[in-house]
Design a protein around this motif. Structure first.
Motif, short mmCIF file in Angstrom:
data_model
loop_
_atom_site.label_atom_id
_atom_site.label_comp_id
_atom_site.label_asym_id
_atom_site.label_seq_id
_atom_site.Cartn_x
_atom_site.Cartn_y
_atom_site.Cartn_z
N UNK A 251 0.78 -1.23 0.18
CA UNK A 251 -0.30 -0.29 -0.07
C UNK A 251 0.71 1.36 0.24
N UNK A 252 0.77 2.10 -1.25
CA UNK A 252 1.22 3.53 -0.58
C UNK A 252 0.95 4.25 -1.92
N UNK A 253 1.60 4.96 -2.75
CA UNK A 253 1.03 6.16 -3.96
C UNK A 253 2.67 5.74 -4.74
N UNK A 254 2.09 5.24 -5.53
CA UNK A 254 3.19 5.17 -7.05
C UNK A 254 2.48 5.89 -8.53
N UNK A 255 3.06 5.58 -9.11
CA UNK A 255 3.02 6.21 -10.67
C UNK A 255 3.47 5.35 -12.08
N UNK A 256 2.78 5.44 -12.59
CA UNK A 256 3.09 4.83 -13.82
C UNK A 256 3.55 5.78 -14.81
N UNK A 257 4.69 5.09 -15.90
CA UNK A 257 5.55 5.84 -16.77
C UNK A 257 6.09 4.40 -18.26
N UNK A 258 5.31 4.78 -19.69
CA UNK A 258 5.60 4.17 -20.80
C UNK A 258 6.81 4.74 -21.52
N UNK A 259 7.50 3.17 -21.69
CA UNK A 259 8.29 3.89 -22.54
C UNK A 259 8.29 3.11 -24.00
N UNK A 260 8.08 3.60 -24.86
CA UNK A 260 8.02 3.17 -26.42
C UNK A 260 9.44 3.01 -27.18
N UNK A 261 9.83 2.06 -27.71
CA UNK A 261 11.33 2.21 -28.03
C UNK A 261 11.07 0.90 -29.50
#
Lengths: 423, 289
Positions: free
Chosen positions: A372-382
């Motif tokens: 439990x906690x706060x996270x964030x998502x990043x998307x990398x396209x290559x």
């Protein structure tokens, strides 16, 4: 090493005694005000000085024009064995709190009680003379921290040893890197063997090995010392602190012994959720949403998910149409932007063609392991073959993981446990 | 020093006006105790600041002797060139002026040391809670060390001029005490004012420099102009600084009665300014940010 570690390991009986003893640090309803305007600040100082001259104690409980409360009604107490972490955004009053609690500034209201010898490391090498050697500065700094000559003589070898600066101890401090100065400063501050230790975030400067050594030393000290520790590094706070105090605009917004909860609370208001896109590739993404097991969807902002549950991240991918296969990488990071988990389309066996038709991407997460906690998502396209990064979507969505699993670590391991009773 | 076994013995309480509630007498006792306890700190800070400034210099500690030597040479030059006709002062004029101005330097040293008590220690004061009395004594020790070197060189110069200092020079350390009290009391107040009113410090420091001309140090007190006579008469520095000079040259105080009167007043001023410093310093420190 500083000294034998075995005699510092606290025994159960000691804990009992310590709990009965009065707190080493008692801060009761302290407030501190400052003035925003330089000339008004000087003028008020002159007025207060004049009042002192005729024996009148200036009124510190009310604000005059241009003044503001840098700290307001802050209270906490600390016994030996406790490490209080103090966190807050820039300007929230952390360093002011350390200065008032350690007696550098007087409080404007309230009271501070310190029992025992206090040591502080608020800035890097306070009192160091740049042209004097490390050795000479040990005596200067040690005397400022309240040690006498015999005490410094006795502890000299352990200070030099702990700092790891044997080779440079006869060189002027001006030739030291900032990390080396911290090593020397910290080594002296803990050599005092204080009952109370105030630490500002200076440890951020040292190298990895020395930092690890410092935190280990803080662990050892903490059994017989009350420590107040200011830092911006949440994983360090989570690692060493038994209690947490969160400051916001000079007020206490969280105070308690659930450090993970306190850090979570801090993140709930202190961290920016700004999204950004970098990279010049023609590829793009939109229509991001989350799909829960029960079919519910959440599209914007923060997605709330239960720890250990299953869900799917869905989005539409628009390739550039050059027929070069693509590879997507999804990174989950905590609010300090430290990467804590990732998944990769290629490694998970998903082929993504580079033709011009849009693709519906589904990423299925099973028994989501983040605590439990706060996270964030990043998307990398290559590009899958050249590995050239085409585009990165930073903080494309936030994750709020809920659940009963309380931990200071970001990942839970579902291990199989055994306990042979009565073995 | 801390007693790990019984921290209760080392209880420190900080409240908004905790020092206001302490009686005059007790505040002086606390100050004296802090100074005694800070002996090692004073010595370390002295070593840091006194010797630290020569670390990057090729000539190193030779500089300590160059300034007084330059003073001696310049006064001898003025004398030889016949530029100064000061009248009879009983001894060769350059010697009279040298000793007199070095005493003035000592007084200004006491003043300067005290007036920079807070500003010179700013870096430390903002980071650690320690007895700030140590800063005044560190500063004063630095000035006294400089003066001691100047004095020894000047005494050698006197011997060259055929003047043997009086044996009463042994009382010299006692005779300069009132100078210390007066210089330090004005300096301590200026040290506090300098944080909240820079202009006032500048005005006072400039005025202090001018006071030298109202003290018969570079001229004889046997002058005819009435208002200058009155100025000299009512200037306490005449009695304090000239006595320090005269005890070396003539083996007597300038004016015994007035020396003790102004000495007593200086001591009282010193006690009062310490008290003011004691109750005000922390409130001023927070304005040094």
């Amino acid at each position: 090493m500083m000294e034998s570690t075995t005699d510092q390991i606290i025994k159960p009986v000691d804990v009992h005694i310590l709990k009965k003893a009065p707190p080493s640090v008692e801060v009761k309803n302290i407030s501190k005000k400052f003035c925003k305007h330089l000339k008004l600040n000087m003028f008020y100082g002159l007025v207060d000085l004049s009042k002192n001259l005729v024996g009148i104690s200036p009124d510190t409980t009310t604000l005059r024009k241009g003044e503001f409360w840098a700290l307001r009604d802050v209270s906490f107490s600390l016994r030996k064995g406790q490490v209080l972490g103090v966190i807050g955004t820039n300007g929230s009053g952390k360093t002011t709190l350390l200065r008032v609690a350690s007696g550098i500034f007087p409080p404007d209201t309230g009271e501070v009680r310190l029992r025992g010898r206090a040591s502080a490391l608020i800035s890097l090498g306070a009192g160091f003379h740049p042209h004097m050697t490390g050795l000479e500065n040990i005596y200067i700094n040690g005397s400022i921290l309240g040690m006498n000559k015999q005490e410094i003589d006795r502890k000299l070898d352990s200070i030099i040893d702990f700092s790891g600066l044997e080779e440079f101890i006869d060189a002027p401090v001006s030739t030291y890197s900032s990390g080396m100065k911290v090593r020397l400063g910290f080594s002296i501050a803990i050599a005092v063997k204080p009952d109370i230790l105030f630490l500002d975030e200076i440890l951020a400067v040292g190298d990895r090995n020395f930092k690890a050594k410092c935190y280990k030393e803080i662990d050892k000290l903490s059994s017989d010392t009350a420590i107040v520790f200011v830092s911006h590094f949440m994983h360090k706070i989570a690692r060493v602190c038994t209690d947490l105090l969160v400051l916001d605009n000079g007020r206490v917004v969280y105070y308690g012994d659930d450090v993970a909860e306190g850090i979570d609370y801090y993140y709930s208001y202190a961290v920016s959720d700004d999204q950004s896109v970098t990279g010049g590739g023609l590829v793009s993404i939109d229509g991001v949403f989350f799909l829960k097991e029960d079919g519910a969807t959440e599209g914007n902002g923060t997605f709330t998910v239960e720890h250990g549950s299953n869900f799917t991240l869905c989005f539409k991918l628009y390739p550039a149409g050059d027929n070069k296969p693509l590879r997507l990488n999804i990174t989950i990071h905590d609010r300090d932007f430290v990467n804590v988990a990732a998944t990769d389309s290629l490694l998970c066996g998903c082929e993504i063609k580079g033709d011009s038709s849009p693709k519906d991407i589904r990423v299925h997460f099973k028994e989501f392991p983040l605590t439990p906690g706060r996270y964030s998502i990043s998307i990398n396209i290559e590009e899958a073959e050249s590995k050239d990064t085409l585009k990165v979507y930073h903080n494309i969505r936030n994750l709020n993981v809920t659940g009963k699993f309380r931990s200071r670590s970001p990942v839970s391991l579902m291990a199989r446990w055994e306990a042979n009773q009565g073995a | 020093m801390a007693n790990k076994k019984n921290p209760e013995e080392h209880l420190m309480v900080f409240t908004p006006g905790e020092r206001h509630g302490i009686s005059l007498w007790k505040s002086w006792v606390i100050i004296a105790r802090n100074i005694i306890r800070s002996r090692f700190l004073i010595w370390q800070l002295f070593k840091r600041d006194y010797f630290g400034r020569f670390k990057k210099s090729y000539l190193g500690m030779t500089w300590i002797f160059i300034s007084p030597l330059a003073g001696i040479i310049s006064w001898v030059f003025f004398q030889q060139a016949g530029l100064l006709k000061p009248g009879d002062v009983g001894i060769p004029y350059p010697a009279y002026v040298l000793i007199g101005t070095s005493m003035w330097g000592l007084f200004m040293g006491f003043y300067g040391a005290a007036s920079n008590t807070l500003s010179a220690g700013k870096g430390l004061i903002m980071q650690i809670n320690f007895s700030h009395e140590a800063l005044l004594f560190k500063q004063t020790t630095m000035r006294l060390t400089n003066f001691a070197i100047v004095l020894v060189m000047n005494l050698l110069f006197l011997l060259v001029f055929g003047i043997t200092p009086s044996w009463k020079i042994v009382f010299f350390p006692l005779v300069i005490l009132p100078m210390f009290f007066l210089g330090a009391s004005i300096g301590l107040i200026v040290s506090m004012i300098s944080i909240v009113a820079v202009d006032i410090k500048r005005i006072i420091s400039r005025s202090m420099g001018l006071l030298m001309y109202a003290t018969p140090l570079i001229y004889s007190d046997k002058i005819e102009v009435e208002w200058v006579k009155a100025l000299i008469k009512w200037n306490p520095l005449t009695y304090l600084i000239c006595s320090a000079r005269d005890i070396i040259i003539y083996g007597r105080l300038y004016d015994t009665k007035m020396f003790f009167i102004f000495g007593g007043i200086s001591f009282l001023m010193f006690l009062i300014s310490w008290r003011l410093f004691f109750v005000s310093e922390k409130r001023l420190i927070e304005r040094m940010i």
